[in-house]
Design a protein around this motif. Sequence first.
Motif, PDB file in Angstrom:
ATOM      1  N   SER A  73      25.370 -54.964   1.591  1.00 27.47           N
ATOM      2  CA  SER A  73      24.355 -54.152   2.258  1.00 27.47           C
ATOM      3  C   SER A  73      22.953 -54.596   1.859  1.00 27.47           C
ATOM      4  CB  SER A  73      24.560 -52.669   1.945  1.00 27.47           C
ATOM      5  OG  SER A  73      24.327 -52.400   0.570  1.00 27.47           O
ATOM      6  N   LEU A  74      22.798 -55.086   0.629  1.00 23.43           N
ATOM      7  CA  LEU A  74      21.510 -55.626   0.207  1.00 23.43           C
ATOM      8  C   LEU A  74      21.104 -56.805   1.081  1.00 23.43           C
ATOM      9  CD1 LEU A  74      19.157 -55.832  -1.848  1.00 23.43           C
ATOM     10  CD2 LEU A  74      20.661 -57.241  -3.274  1.00 23.43           C
TER      11      LEU A  74
ATOM     12  N   GLY B 183      37.414 -52.899 -15.538  1.00 21.78           N
ATOM     13  CA  GLY B 183      36.875 -54.051 -14.816  1.00 21.78           C
ATOM     14  C   GLY B 183      36.897 -53.838 -13.318  1.00 21.78           C
ATOM     15  N   GLY B 184      38.001 -53.303 -12.809  1.00 23.58           N
ATOM     16  CA  GLY B 184      38.085 -53.021 -11.379  1.00 23.58           C
ATOM     17  C   GLY B 184      37.089 -51.966 -10.946  1.00 23.58           C
ATOM     18  N   LEU B 185      36.855 -50.957 -11.789  1.00 23.23           N
ATOM     19  CA  LEU B 185      35.857 -49.937 -11.480  1.00 23.23           C
ATOM     20  C   LEU B 185      34.468 -50.564 -11.369  1.00 23.23           C
ATOM     21  CD1 LEU B 185      35.234 -46.904 -11.124  1.00 23.23           C
ATOM     22  CD2 LEU B 185      34.962 -46.765 -13.612  1.00 23.23           C
ATOM     23  N   GLY B 186      34.139 -51.445 -12.305  1.00 25.90           N
ATOM     24  CA  GLY B 186      32.852 -52.125 -12.220  1.00 25.90           C
ATOM     25  C   GLY B 186      32.753 -53.014 -10.992  1.00 25.90           C
ATOM     26  N   ALA B 187      33.848 -53.696 -10.662  1.00 20.45           N
ATOM     27  CA  ALA B 187      33.846 -54.598  -9.510  1.00 20.45           C
ATOM     28  C   ALA B 187      33.724 -53.850  -8.185  1.00 20.45           C
ATOM     29  CB  ALA B 187      35.121 -55.447  -9.516  1.00 20.45           C
ATOM     30  N   SER B 188      34.070 -52.561  -8.164  1.00 21.52           N
ATOM     31  CA  SER B 188      34.026 -51.807  -6.915  1.00 21.52           C
ATOM     32  C   SER B 188      32.616 -51.670  -6.363  1.00 21.52           C
ATOM     33  CB  SER B 188      34.626 -50.412  -7.123  1.00 21.52           C
ATOM     34  OG  SER B 188      33.798 -49.606  -7.948  1.00 21.52           O
ATOM     35  N   THR B 189      31.610 -51.894  -7.197  1.00 26.13           N
ATOM     36  CA  THR B 189      30.234 -51.751  -6.723  1.00 26.13           C
ATOM     37  C   THR B 189      29.752 -52.981  -5.956  1.00 26.13           C
ATOM     38  OG1 THR B 189      29.296 -52.679  -8.773  1.00 26.13           O
ATOM     39  CG2 THR B 189      29.684 -50.297  -8.702  1.00 26.13           C
ATOM     40  N   GLN B 190      30.369 -54.138  -6.198  1.00 22.93           N
ATOM     41  CA  GLN B 190      29.776 -55.386  -5.713  1.00 22.93           C
ATOM     42  C   GLN B 190      29.801 -55.527  -4.201  1.00 22.93           C
ATOM     43  OE1 GLN B 190      29.498 -58.971  -3.979  1.00 22.93           O
ATOM     44  NE2 GLN B 190      31.606 -58.530  -4.589  1.00 22.93           N
TER      45      GLN B 190
ATOM     46  N   PHE C 137      37.484 -47.285  -5.320  1.00 18.66           N
ATOM     47  CA  PHE C 137      36.180 -46.688  -5.622  1.00 18.66           C
ATOM     48  C   PHE C 137      35.028 -47.315  -4.838  1.00 18.66           C
ATOM     49  CE2 PHE C 137      38.692 -45.169  -9.128  1.00 18.66           C
ATOM     50  CZ  PHE C 137      38.166 -43.911  -9.376  1.00 18.66           C
ATOM     51  N   GLN C 138      35.334 -48.165  -3.859  1.00 21.93           N
ATOM     52  CA  GLN C 138      34.243 -48.781  -3.099  1.00 21.93           C
ATOM     53  C   GLN C 138      33.464 -47.765  -2.275  1.00 21.93           C
ATOM     54  OE1 GLN C 138      34.894 -53.256  -1.920  1.00 21.93           O
ATOM     55  NE2 GLN C 138      36.693 -52.083  -1.398  1.00 21.93           N
ATOM     56  N   LEU C 139      34.170 -46.872  -1.602  1.00 21.54           N
ATOM     57  CA  LEU C 139      33.479 -45.864  -0.799  1.00 21.54           C
ATOM     58  C   LEU C 139      32.635 -44.955  -1.690  1.00 21.54           C
ATOM     59  CD1 LEU C 139      36.319 -44.920   1.725  1.00 21.54           C
ATOM     60  CD2 LEU C 139      34.299 -46.331   2.152  1.00 21.54           C
ATOM     61  N   LEU C 140      33.168 -44.586  -2.855  1.00 17.87           N
ATOM     62  CA  LEU C 140      32.408 -43.755  -3.785  1.00 17.87           C
ATOM     63  C   LEU C 140      31.182 -44.495  -4.299  1.00 17.87           C
ATOM     64  CD1 LEU C 140      32.148 -41.152  -5.417  1.00 17.87           C
ATOM     65  CD2 LEU C 140      33.622 -42.189  -7.165  1.00 17.87           C
ATOM     66  N   ALA C 141      31.314 -45.800  -4.555  1.00 15.48           N
ATOM     67  CA  ALA C 141      30.169 -46.580  -5.029  1.00 15.48           C
ATOM     68  C   ALA C 141      29.046 -46.562  -4.002  1.00 15.48           C
ATOM     69  CB  ALA C 141      30.597 -48.022  -5.320  1.00 15.48           C
ATOM     70  N   GLY C 142      29.403 -46.639  -2.716  1.00 14.04           N
ATOM     71  CA  GLY C 142      28.388 -46.579  -1.671  1.00 14.04           C
ATOM     72  C   GLY C 142      27.678 -45.237  -1.657  1.00 14.04           C
TER      73      GLY C 142
ATOM     74  N   MET D 229      23.265 -49.121  -9.613  1.00 10.40           N
ATOM     75  CA  MET D 229      24.718 -49.140  -9.476  1.00 10.40           C
ATOM     76  C   MET D 229      25.272 -50.560  -9.565  1.00 10.40           C
ATOM     77  SD  MET D 229      26.013 -46.123  -9.230  1.00 10.40           S
ATOM     78  CE  MET D 229      27.622 -46.568  -8.567  1.00 10.40           C
ATOM     79  N   LEU D 230      24.584 -51.520  -8.950  1.00 10.60           N
ATOM     80  CA  LEU D 230      25.053 -52.907  -8.968  1.00 10.60           C
ATOM     81  C   LEU D 230      24.980 -53.488 -10.373  1.00 10.60           C
ATOM     82  CD1 LEU D 230      26.135 -55.246  -7.289  1.00 10.60           C
ATOM     83  CD2 LEU D 230      23.781 -55.871  -6.739  1.00 10.60           C
ATOM     84  N   ILE D 231      23.879 -53.228 -11.067  1.00  6.39           N
ATOM     85  CA  ILE D 231      23.740 -53.716 -12.442  1.00  6.39           C
ATOM     86  C   ILE D 231      24.743 -53.014 -13.359  1.00  6.39           C
ATOM     87  CG2 ILE D 231      22.192 -53.795 -14.432  1.00  6.39           C
ATOM     88  CD1 ILE D 231      19.885 -54.138 -12.420  1.00  6.39           C
ATOM     89  N   GLY D 232      24.894 -51.701 -13.174  1.00  7.52           N
ATOM     90  CA  GLY D 232      25.853 -50.964 -13.988  1.00  7.52           C
ATOM     91  C   GLY D 232      27.278 -51.443 -13.777  1.00  7.52           C
TER      92      GLY D 232
END
Length: 396
Positions: A125-126, A112-119, A65-70, A81-84
Motif C-alpha cells: 500500500s505504501l 516471526g510470522g506475526l511480524g511478517a504479517s505487516t509487510q 494477521f494481515q487484515l488486522l495489521a492493515g 507498524m512496518l518497523i515494528g
Amino acid sequence: MPQQDIVDPPKRRRALLAASAAHAVHDGLTDLVYVLLPVWQAQFAISYAVVGLLRGAYAGMMAGFQLLAGRLSRRFGRKRMLIGGTSLAGLAYLLAGQAGGLAVLIAALMLGGLGASTQHPLASSLVADSHAAGEAKQALAQYNFAGDIGKMLIPAAVGLSLSVVGWRVSVSLAGAMGLMAAALLWRLVPEQLNAPAQSKGASKTQAGSGSASGLRALLATGVIDSAVRMGFLTFLPFILKAKGAGSAGIGLALSLLFVGGAFGKLFCGYLGSRFGMMKTVWATESLTSLMIGLTLALPLGGALAALPLLGLALNGTSSVLYGAVADLAAPGRREQAFALFYTGTIGGGALSPVLFGRLGDAFGVPAAALALAVILLLTLPLSWRVRQGMAAAGSV
C-alpha cells in the motif's frame, strides 16, 4: 490534480526503496525456514508432521494477521507498524537461535510470522499510495521482484554459513539482519504521504459487473496453487538431502528455484496478457506437475538443473491469478476481494505442510510430493471456470 503533484519524486523513490527493502528481507526470512527445517529435524528428532507444523506456525501467523495489521496501521501509523513488524521478525530469529527445545522454537516462529504479517499489506500500500495510477503497476512489479531477490540471497547465504558457524549462530545473524533492516526502514519510510488523489486520466469505476462464482473458483485455484508450492518447498530440502545434498547444496538449490521464480513472475505476467489467463495457467500448472515428478526421479545434478524451470512454473502462476482478481471483483469491492484472495492463498500454504507432512510420515516424502503434483492438476478445470466468470463479468 495528478498524483505526481502531491507526492514528490524523491519521496516516491524513498517509498519504493523502503517497501522493496522490507519485501526482500521479510521474504528472505520467511523462506529461510525451508533451509533450516532439515537442521531442526536432526537437532530435535521430530517427525515430518512436526516439520510441517514448524513451517505452518510461521506461515499461519503471517496469513492470519494481515487484515488486522492493515486495521492497526490506521490507528498507529503505517511506518510504526512496518518497523515494528520487521523488528519482531528479527527478534524472533534471535530467539530461535537460542531455542533449546521444540516449544521455544515454535513460539519463535509464531512471533516471526506475526511480524511478517505487516509487510505485504503495508509495504504494497505504501508503493500504491505514493505512485500515480499509471506508475503503480510498474512500481509494484519492482517491489515484487525485490521479494524474490531476498528469497534468492538470504537462504543461500545462511545455507553457506551453516557449514562454517553452525545453525545457532547463523539463525542469530539472520535475526540481527532483521533488526538492522528495521533501523533502515526507520530512515527510509516517509513520515507521511499526502492522500493520493485520482489522476485526471484514471477511471473511478471498474469495467464489468464482477462474478462471485468466478471469484470463488479463482480463490480455490489460488489456494491449491499456494498449497502445492508451500508443500513442495517444505519437502524439497529432504528430497535433496536424500540425494546427497548438504546444507550449502540445499541453499544453492533454493536459490536456483527462486531465480526461476523471479523470472517466472515477469514472464508469466507477459504470457497471461498475451494468451489469456486460462491458457497460461494450464501451461504453468501442467509444467509444474511434470517438473515435480522429474525432480523426484532425477539424480542430484539433474534435479538441480531442473529447479530453475520448476521455479519459473511454480511461482509464475501466482502473478497471473493475482491479476485476475480485479476482473472478477464486484464494483467497489476490489479491496475486499484482494484481501480475501491473499489471506486464502497464504492460509492454504500454511496448512499444506502440516497435512502433507502427515502423508510423508505415513508413506514417505516422495509419495507426498507426488500427491502434490497430482492435486495441482485440479487447477485446470478450475481455471476454465474462472475464464467463464471473467466472460460473464465482461472482463474478456
